[in-house]
Design a protein around this motif. Structure first.
Motif, PDB file in Angstrom:
ATOM      1  N   SER A 192       0.829  -1.209   0.000  1.00 15.27           N
ATOM      2  CA  SER A 192       0.000   0.000   0.000  1.00 15.27           C
ATOM      3  C   SER A 192       0.858   1.251   0.000  1.00 15.27           C
ATOM      4  N   GLY A 203      -5.630   6.018  -0.574  1.00 15.17           N
ATOM      5  CA  GLY A 203      -4.848   4.833  -0.254  1.00 15.17           C
ATOM      6  C   GLY A 203      -4.884   3.874  -1.431  1.00 15.17           C
ATOM      7  N   THR A 222      -4.612  -1.673   5.386  1.00 15.52           N
ATOM      8  CA  THR A 222      -5.747  -0.739   5.278  1.00 15.52           C
ATOM      9  C   THR A 222      -6.006   0.009   6.587  1.00 15.52           C
ATOM     10  N   LEU A 225      -3.618   2.765   6.675  1.00 18.62           N
ATOM     11  CA  LEU A 225      -4.052   3.847   5.788  1.00 18.62           C
ATOM     12  C   LEU A 225      -5.154   4.677   6.438  1.00 18.62           C
ATOM     13  N   LEU A 233     -10.172   5.047  -1.424  1.00 17.86           N
ATOM     14  CA  LEU A 233      -9.431   3.782  -1.501  1.00 17.86           C
ATOM     15  C   LEU A 233      -9.430   3.261  -2.932  1.00 17.86           C
ATOM     16  N   LEU A 284     -14.250  -0.286   6.381  1.00 12.98           N
ATOM     17  CA  LEU A 284     -14.043   0.388   5.102  1.00 12.98           C
ATOM     18  C   LEU A 284     -15.335   0.579   4.314  1.00 12.98           C
ATOM     19  N   THR A 289     -14.588   3.973  -3.035  1.00 11.82           N
ATOM     20  CA  THR A 289     -13.658   2.920  -3.459  1.00 11.82           C
ATOM     21  C   THR A 289     -13.707   2.685  -4.962  1.00 11.82           C
TER      22      THR A 289
END
Length: 473
Positions: A192, A203, A222, A225, A233, A284, A289
């Motif tokens: 990452s 991220g 994650t 991040l 993301l 998340l 995303t």
């Protein structure tokens, strides 16, 4: 009295004959069973004919393994196959958290095995293996005509055992002998980084494979991040061939609400089983995303993509995925090998079977030709009038760089010579009259550097742009 005695003799004779019959029957049975390799009469017949009459007969083990391979091939399923004991071990290690080896990324290029890079602090790194080294011998055994699988087997072995490599280092125009010991090499499948866009941070998480510890790596990366305060993301599964379904399940659970159906499993009888997320903390599930995929994204990667698409949880950007909609189970066999067969279909949350079709990207983005070009590490010297695939590769690279080349079929003509001279001048190379190792190395570096720069990755740029637009809302 005589009748009784005759009767007794007769009875003893019958018993004796019975014993002989049973004894002979067992002997014959042993002789028959000694040549039996299955409960199938026709298979045993074929086995005996081969053993007795075939001019090029092999060991019993190889003949039996050939029969198993044939049965797997008869399914006409490229994902159902027989794995020898060595192949089974290699497959398991490819998905394991650690593997024993020398720690180097190696690629096959035009029949040669070229080192892409040694892993930092690995045995190969400490021994002095360098990028662009060509491996020509392993423990004295030449690699001519061998496959990548052969090379992997030669490099594999017990921890602490010795490996001697002979490499050709074209930059020094000499062969180098390197000595190292095999060691445990940690395999990281998730990486990452944070990318800044104006006042926003994204991220970028890349998953190369869904291995044993991928879910743990995903959570670690994650959460780090999130602690850094990312606003979006981007998940990159381009070129990810798949792996373990349980790893996908854990990852999806961080992105969807608890109890969400992320896929269905369908057995050979058509019975459907619903697969639901079980992540206790879907940390998340609110962050914007994007998922990047391409034609090399397959199997478990497509399970992830299908779940995010059907739940409208992420925008899929890139190209259509591979299209592998089956799940394989591996069964150990008594000879140490394993039989891997497709036992289930998997379907997306909307019960779509993507096998042979793939998952289309919501935003299709085609990369530049130079970005998608394979990096090849060629060697040799060529002049005007020569012909070969090495010359064709030079022509392809120079053409994509904008040089005017009329023929790109491997024939070294005057147009190719002019392009080479222009490239040499522009890149401050030594003057030459044709193609040599210096030119090959420079071209390979040019392609590698181009592919490494984010500004040349159109799919990544589109993903970042899409996230930026959504984060401004």
């Amino acid at each position: 009295m005589r009748k009784s005695r005759i009767f007794l003799y007769a009875l003893l004779l019958v018993i004796l004959l019975g014993v002989l019959y049973v004894s002979l029957g067992k002997t014959v049975g042993k002789e028959q069973s000694s040549g039996s390799v299955s409960d199938s009469k026709v298979i045993d017949e074929a086995f005996q004919i081969i053993k007795k009459q075939a001019v090029f007969s092999k060991s019993d083990k190889l003949i039996v393994e050939g029969a198993i391979e044939g049965m797997a091939e008869a399914l006409e399923d490229p994902h159902s196959t027989y794995l020898t004991e060595e192949e089974a071990i290699a497959q398991e290690s490819s998905l394991a958290e650690e593997r024993v080896g020398i720690g180097a990324e190696i690629m096959s290029s035009t029949g040669k095995f070229i080192v892409v890079a040694p892993i930092k602090d690995s045995p190969a790194f400490k021994a002095g293996l360098k990028p662009l080294d060509e491996i020509v011998r392993v423990n004295g055994e030449k690699l001519d005509g061998k496959s990548m699988r052969d090379l992997v087997q030669l490099l594999s072995g017990e921890k602490g055992t010795n490996v001697n490599l002979t490499v050709f280092r074209s930059s020094e125009d000499r062969h180098v002998e390197l000595h190292m010991k095999r060691a445990l090499i940690a395999q990281h499948t998730v990486t990452s980084e944070v990318y800044t866009l104006d006042d926003f941070s994204v991220g970028i998480v890349t998953i190369s494979l869904f291995g044993e510890k991928t879910a743990e790596e995903w959570e670690k990366q994650t959460k780090s991040l999130m602690d850094r305060g990312i606003d979006g993301l981007l998940v990159d599964v381009r070129g990810n061939p798949g792996g373990y379904l349980f790893s996908v399940s854990s990852i999806v659970g961080t992105l969807l609400e608890n109890g969400s159906t992320f896929a269905y499993m369908q057995d050979s009888k058509g019975v459907l089983e619903m697969l639901k997320t079980e992540q206790k903390n879907p940390y998340l599930n609110k962050i914007p995303t994007v998922l990047l995929q391409n034609g090399g994204s397959a199997s478990a990667s497509e399970v992830l993509a299908g779940a995010l698409r059907d739940h409208k949880r992420a925008m899929i950007i890139g190209e259509k995925s591979f299209g592998k909609g089956t799940v394989q189970e591996t069964h150990p066999l008594s000879n140490g090998g394993k039989l891997k067969i497709s036992t289930h279909k998997w379907l997306t949350p909307k019960q779509e079977w993507i096998h042979g079709k793939g998952i289309s990207a919501g935003l299709e983005v085609e990369q530049d030709e130079l970005f998608t070009m394979d990096v090849k590490f060629q060697q040799g010297e060529f002049q005007v009038g020569d012909y070969g695939e090495e010359i064709q590769y030079v022509q392809q690279v120079l053409s994509t760089l904008g040089y005017n080349i009329i023929r790109k079929d491997g024939y070294f003509g005057e147009d190719t010579l002019e392009a080479i001279e222009g490239y040499r001048k522009e890149n401050s190379l030594n003057k030459g009259t044709g193609i040599n190792n210096e030119l090959f190395q420079s071209l390979s570096k040019t392609v590698t550097d181009y592919k490494a720069r984010k500004e040349n990755d159109k799919q990544l740029l589109m993903g970042l742009s899409y996230l930026q637009h959504n984060m401004k809302k």
